[in-house]
Every structure is written in C-alpha cells, then in structure tokens.
Design an enzyme around this catalytic site. Structure first.
Site, PDB file in Angstrom:
ATOM      1  N   GLU A 184      -2.457  -8.455   1.569  1.00 12.86           N
ATOM      2  CA  GLU A 184      -1.136  -8.575   1.654  1.00 12.86           C
ATOM      3  C   GLU A 184      -0.092  -9.385   2.008  1.00 12.86           C
ATOM      4  O   GLU A 184      -0.429  -8.676   3.438  1.00 12.86           O
ATOM      5  CB  GLU A 184      -0.404  -7.279   0.589  1.00 12.86           C
ATOM      6  CG  GLU A 184       0.800  -7.155   0.246  1.00 12.86           C
ATOM      7  CD  GLU A 184       1.595  -6.153   0.513  1.00 12.86           C
ATOM      8  OE1 GLU A 184       2.512  -6.360   0.034  1.00 12.86           O
ATOM      9  OE2 GLU A 184       0.833  -4.879   0.791  1.00 12.86           O
ATOM     10  N   LYS A 213       5.593  -9.514  -5.839  1.00 11.53           N
ATOM     11  CA  LYS A 213       4.910  -7.773  -6.242  1.00 11.53           C
ATOM     12  C   LYS A 213       5.689  -7.259  -6.868  1.00 11.53           C
ATOM     13  O   LYS A 213       6.946  -7.149  -7.162  1.00 11.53           O
ATOM     14  CB  LYS A 213       4.904  -7.576  -4.661  1.00 11.53           C
ATOM     15  CG  LYS A 213       5.010  -5.613  -4.718  1.00 11.53           C
ATOM     16  CD  LYS A 213       4.817  -5.709  -3.093  1.00 11.53           C
ATOM     17  CE  LYS A 213       4.001  -4.111  -2.873  1.00 11.53           C
ATOM     18  NZ  LYS A 213       3.808  -3.689  -1.845  1.00 11.53           N
ATOM     19  N   CYS A 221      -0.550  -3.865  -3.813  1.00 16.44           N
ATOM     20  CA  CYS A 221      -0.535  -3.141  -3.183  1.00 16.44           C
ATOM     21  C   CYS A 221       0.195  -2.111  -3.757  1.00 16.44           C
ATOM     22  O   CYS A 221      -0.231  -1.485  -4.754  1.00 16.44           O
ATOM     23  CB  CYS A 221       0.080  -3.412  -1.778  1.00 16.44           C
ATOM     24  SG  CYS A 221      -0.058  -1.832  -0.267  1.00 16.44           S
TER      25      CYS A 221
END
Length: 643
Positions: free
Chosen positions: A46, A115, A178
């Site tokens: 990330e 994300k 994540c």
C-alpha cells in the site's frame, strides 16, 4: 502456466519516505527480479510509491506530482515485462484524494482502484487525508466513472475492477487494500462472487506482538471462504519508525492453505497458485453462487507469454497424512474419534450387544479393532463384548496369527480361532475346484468363507460384523465381492492405506508396552491377503507387488478424485512429489493401473455397506462419489498414452 499453475509473488521494496524517485527505482528492480524468476502476477505494498507514513505530506501537490512522475517512470522502464503488477500510490480525482492500487502491465494501466474502507482509529488516521470509495452507508454504491489522465495515460477509477487473463483460463484478478480485509464485508467477497480467482491485497499493517497470527488467520481464512488465491503484500523496512514498525509480513494463500510466507524482510515471496484447482472446486460447490451485481468493470485482458511454470510450491507425497507434526496427536485422535462415533451410533441404534471383528494380524483389521475398542469405551461397554476372530487357512503365517492373538489380549477383547481350511476344502470338492489351481476362485473362496463365519457368529450373539476394508482397497477394487467387501458397518471405509499406517503407528506410540510392540510388528509385516500358501513359512503374496505401492495409489486417488485433475496433471505432480524415489516409467505404469482398476471396479463401490466419512475423500455411493458401474476409462488412459 500449463495445468493452471501461475507463479505469483508478494514483494516488499526497501523504500524512503516521500522519496518517490528512489522508491520507483526499488520497485522497478523488484519487478525485474520477479519477472526473471517467472512471476506473472506481483503485489506490492500500500502506498509504496510514496511510503505509507507520509502523514500530512499526502496533501502536498509536490508529493502527488512526484508520485505520478514515479509511476510514469515505472511504466516506461517495465514496458517490456510480461508481469502484471499492483502497486500503491495516492491519486487525486475530482478534488478528492484516494489511497489507490494501480494494476499495470507492459507500460499500460489495466485498472485503478481506491481503498474502500478508510481507518480512523488507534494509530491510523487515514481519514484525515483520504476519501472513501463508499457513497452510501450500506456500501452498496461505490465510486465509478471517474475518468482522467494519469502518467500521460487515460484511466478510469473504479472501486470494483476485475482483470481477466486471456491466456490462463479462469484467472481473474481482483484487488483490495489493507483495511478492506478487516471490514465485516470485504470487497473481495463480491470480487470473488463476480469471478475473481486471485485477490491481491496491498497493505501497510504495522507490527505489534501477536498481530501476525491474527493477520495470517485473516488471509488464509479469506482464501478458504472465497475459494480463491490470496496474495498479501505488506509494507516493511524504510517506513517511518516515528510511532510504528512495519515488518513486511508477506503471504500467499490458496483455498485456506498458506503456500508461502515471509516476515521481517524485504524482497520477494514467491509461490505458484493453481487456478485449475480453484475453478474445479467452485464448480463442485453448488453453494458458490451469487446473483449478478452492477458496477463491476472488466478491464482489457491481461496476457502472458506462454511458458512452463517451474513448481516450487510444496507437493506432499502423502496428502492424506496430517502435515503439522506438532498437531499429529490431536489430528489422529480426531480421526479415530469420528470413526468411533459412527460405530457408537450404529450400535446404539441397532441395540447390538457385541461386535465381531475378523482380526488377521494385518494393518486394516488392526485399525478396525482399535476403533471398535474406542467406540465401546465411549459407550461404557466391556471390551469383552468385542469378539476378535482369527480364521487361519492355507496362506496364514505364524507371525500374523500370533500378532492377532496378542493384540486381542492387550486390548482386553474376547478371542476365537476358527480354522476354515476343512470348510474351504469341502467347498472346493463340492464345486470341483482343484487344490492345485491357485486361481482367483482359490483365493476368493477363502475370503467369502471368512465373511460367512463372521456373519454367523454375529447372528449367534445378536451383534454387528465390523468391516476392515480401507479406502485405498475400495478405489482399486482390491476386495473380494461379497467377501471382505461386505460387513454390517465399515469403520475404515474412508481411511486410505497410508493414513491407516499413520494411525496405527500413532497408537503404538501412545499405548507403548507390549501393545505398542505388537502394533510395531504389525506395521513391519508386508501387506498381504494371505490367500496363497506361504513359502518357507513366509508370506508369499505381497499386495503392493501386484497392484502397486499404496503411497502412489493414495496420491493418485487424492488428486484424481478430490480435485478432479486430468491424468497428465496428476502425473506431473507425482513426478515432483516422488522425485528421487520413483522414476517416471514406474509412476506412469502404476497411474495407468490406477485408472484401469478404478473404472473397472466401480460395481463393488456401488453396493458398499455404511461407514463414516472422516476426510475430504470418500467413495460412498450415497455421498461423495456417484459414478455408473459401466463408465469407460478410455479418455483417461488415452491421455496417459500420449505422455
């Protein structure tokens, strides 16, 4: 990439926070290294282009411009590489800033996804800088249709991109970032439902004591729930240590199994995923079905140059035996308990006061009486109600007969010897069978006489005959029809020979003493039906000389039946698993024999007695395996002939 194998990697470059050009160089180096090792899909951490810990610098146009230039450099210097790479960087779109994954190949951006779940708790303050791709509280609508120029290329940001491979059937790539994995409904759930077989997670998960175990369980669990491959790439050395430490905990999992892992390091973690195996499992599971959804965008195909994938993933030669040695006792006890619980229920349901076991001194009958003893202990019944019967005949040796009697004594069961020699001789006289003719009738008459004796003894006592035949024998048809093929409850029916041996070995270790000694001697005795006269007092008929090594047949059974692999793929895996132990000609010989026998002997499996399922492979006609008795093996054998 043949047989559905695709080499994938999770990579952690050593970066410098906010030094985008330096980070681009590290990423390019890692991509080239991965490509040189045959990797086709690479996941990087990330925000690896900038570093995850840039803080308020994320709002600075200088950093954002530097990240875009770095991406442009990466695209330019890797345009000749075949590898598909997902890397993280901040992206400005419609006056919002997004934590994104860019999926690139050969100088092109295949997909750009933000994300979904932005953490703002504890040590994480991402909501201070980044916007979520969620547009409604229930998460049902996500960003889409945001088109702009990035690194000189037209791109469209979409929260749900799927990248389909045009050269590997079934390979569809999805991406999450994540925290998305930690959410109650991760994006990967819908991505998998829409067809993704490989999920890439670009992560920057800090390291604290105990977190690695939880992270590992998330990754392996998600790959199992979604029946997919999952590549998790974590930030590591180079991130700021102001408040947090990042360990580069990289993982590759497939359908609940961890294939490769590294921690406290930078560089590549590599393994191969088996797309063919995943798509087979999804076809097999009728619960793997979801209604179509809107908003999922398929990018242009990614394509790979066709080449042989060198296998590095582990291929166990004993797939039925528990791999975790530290949990060996727990797993063996679990298997024995499952089998014993099945027998316990059957005895309670039939009100059977006793059980009758034909105890030959061989492995299968040994395991059967061990399971029976455990079932009686569960019921609080006296083991003297178990009748162990040894039935010597023309092929019985002193060794096996003695071991049977000693084992019965050590387990505290009743014991009876019934010599069936005269009865079989009378039967031969009745049907005109010569004692010198050692054909199949000579052998099978003994097996059927033994079954008749056991059935009649059970009838005398109102009890049940406990079957001793195992899964390997059922697969090969190595049982006498209406002889040892038949019983009133078959406790070993789903336990293959290699696992039978493993369980008896564990019981020998657990019991110790004289019981352990006799179990060890049984383990050392050649596997044999003892139906032909002994030579010089020794067993004359060795089963594995006739049908082949059971360790090979169990391997073939696992991959051909549990996973539905075609013969050439089973052979390829066998060559890897047994390298240095069997040459290719021997492996091929017994694989052909396996398919011939498996198809021709289905009629015996079509009328099996009941027995408990203890593992992932079973051949009960009422459960896991439905096959007509007249199916032809020609297609499978033709494929082997072409190898």
């Amino acid at each position: 990439m043949r047989d559905g194998f695709v080499k994938v990697a999770a990579g952690t470059p050593k970066i410098r926070v906010a030094d985008c050009d330096y980070n681009a160089g590290q990423i390019i180096t890692l991509m080239k290294e991965a490509a040189a090792q045959g990797v086709k899909v690479l996941a990087l951490p990330e925000l690896c282009v900038t570093g995850y810990t840039c803080g308020d610098l994320f709002l600075q146009p200088t950093l954002l411009s530097g990240a875009e230039r770095a991406l442009e450099r990466i695209l330019e210097e890797t345009r000749e590489l075949d590898i598909v790479t997902a890397l993280g960087l901040p992206i400005k779109c419609q006056n919002k800033l997004y934590n994104c994954a860019a999926v690139i190949q050969k100088g092109a951006i295949l997909a750009l996804t933000p994300k979904t779940y932005i953490p703002n708790y504890g040590e994480f303050y991402e909501a201070r800088w980044f916007s979520t791709s969620l547009e409604r509280r229930d998460g049902s609508a996500r960003i889409g249709g945001c088109e702009f120029q990035l690194a000189g290329l037209p791109v469209q940001m979409a929260a749900r991109p799927l990248i389909e491979c045009g050269t590997v059937s079934g390979l569809v790539i999805g991406v999450e970032i994540c925290e998305d994995l930690w959410a109650p409904v991760p994006p990967s759930v819908r991505l998998a439902a829409e067809g993704a077989t490989l999920i890439l997670n670009l992560s920057a998960s800090d390291e604290v004591a105990g977190k690695a175990d939880y992270r590992r369980s998330l990754v392996t669990g998600q790959s199992g729930r979604l029946c997919c491959a999952y590549v998790y790439a974590d930030a590591g050395e180079g991130e700021s240590s102001t408040d947090l430490v990042f360990a580069g905990h990289n993982m590759i999992a497939e359908n609940g199994t961890l294939l490769a892992e590294s921690r406290f390091s930078t560089g590549l973690t590599i393994s191969e995923i088996d797309v063919q195996r995943l798509t087979y499992e999804r076809r097999r599971m009728n619960t793997y079905a979801f209604p179509p959804s809107d908003g999922y965008i398929f990018s242009d195909y990614c394509k790979f140059e066709r080449e042989e994938t060198e296998l590095t993933r582990p291929v166990s030669p004993t797939p039925f035996i528990p791999a975790d040695e530290s949990r060996r006792g727990e797993r063996c006890e679990e298997i024995l308990t499952i089998a014993a619980l099945g027998l316990k229920k059957r005895m309670e349901h039939t009100n059977a006061p006793c059980a009758v076991v034909g105890l030959s001194g061989g492995l299968d009958s040994t395991l059967a009486i061990l399971i029976t003893a455990k079932a009686f202990d569960m019921q609080g019944k006296d083991r003297k109600r178990i009748l162990a019967v040894t039935m010597p005949c023309f092929g019985t040796t002193k060794r096996t007969r003695s071991n049977a009697e000693i084992l019965a004594q050590e387990l505290g069961t009743d014991f009876l010897e019934v010599n069936i020699g005269k009865a079989v001789e009378q039967h031969f006289a009745d049907i005109g069978q010569s004692m010198e003719d050692h054909s199949v009738a000579f052998e099978n008459a003994q097996a059927r006489e033994r079954t008749q004796v056991l059935m009649d003894l059970a009838n005398q006592r109102g009890g049940l005959v406990i079957g001793t035949g195992d899964l390997s024998e059922l697969a090969l048809g190595w049982a006498t029809y209406n002889g040892d093929h038949m019983s009133m409850y078959a406790v070993n029916a789903s336990i293959p020979k290699t696992l039978v041996r493993h369980l008896v070995d564990w019981e020998a270790e657990r019991l110790g003493g004289r019981a352990g000694e006799v179990l060890r001697d049984i383990l050392d005795t050649p596997v044999s039906p003892e139906l032909l006269p002994p030579k010089d007092g020794q067993i004359a008929q060795i089963t594995e000389d006739l049908v082949g090594p059971y360790e090979l047949h169990d391997f073939y059974l696992y991959y051909a039946i549990r996973w539905g692999f075609p013969p050439h793929k089973v052979f390829r895996l066998a060559c890897r698993a047994f390298e240095g132990r069997y040459d290719r000609e021997i492996l091929l010989k017994w694989l052909k024999n396996f398919y011939r026998r498996f198809f021709s002997q289905q009629f015996k499996r079509s009328c099996l007695p009941d027995g408990p399922k203890v593992g992932s492979v079973a051949l009960s006609p009422r459960g896991d395996w439905r096959m007509p008795s007249d199916a032809v093996a020609k297609l499978w054998l033709d494929e082997l002939e072409g190898l």
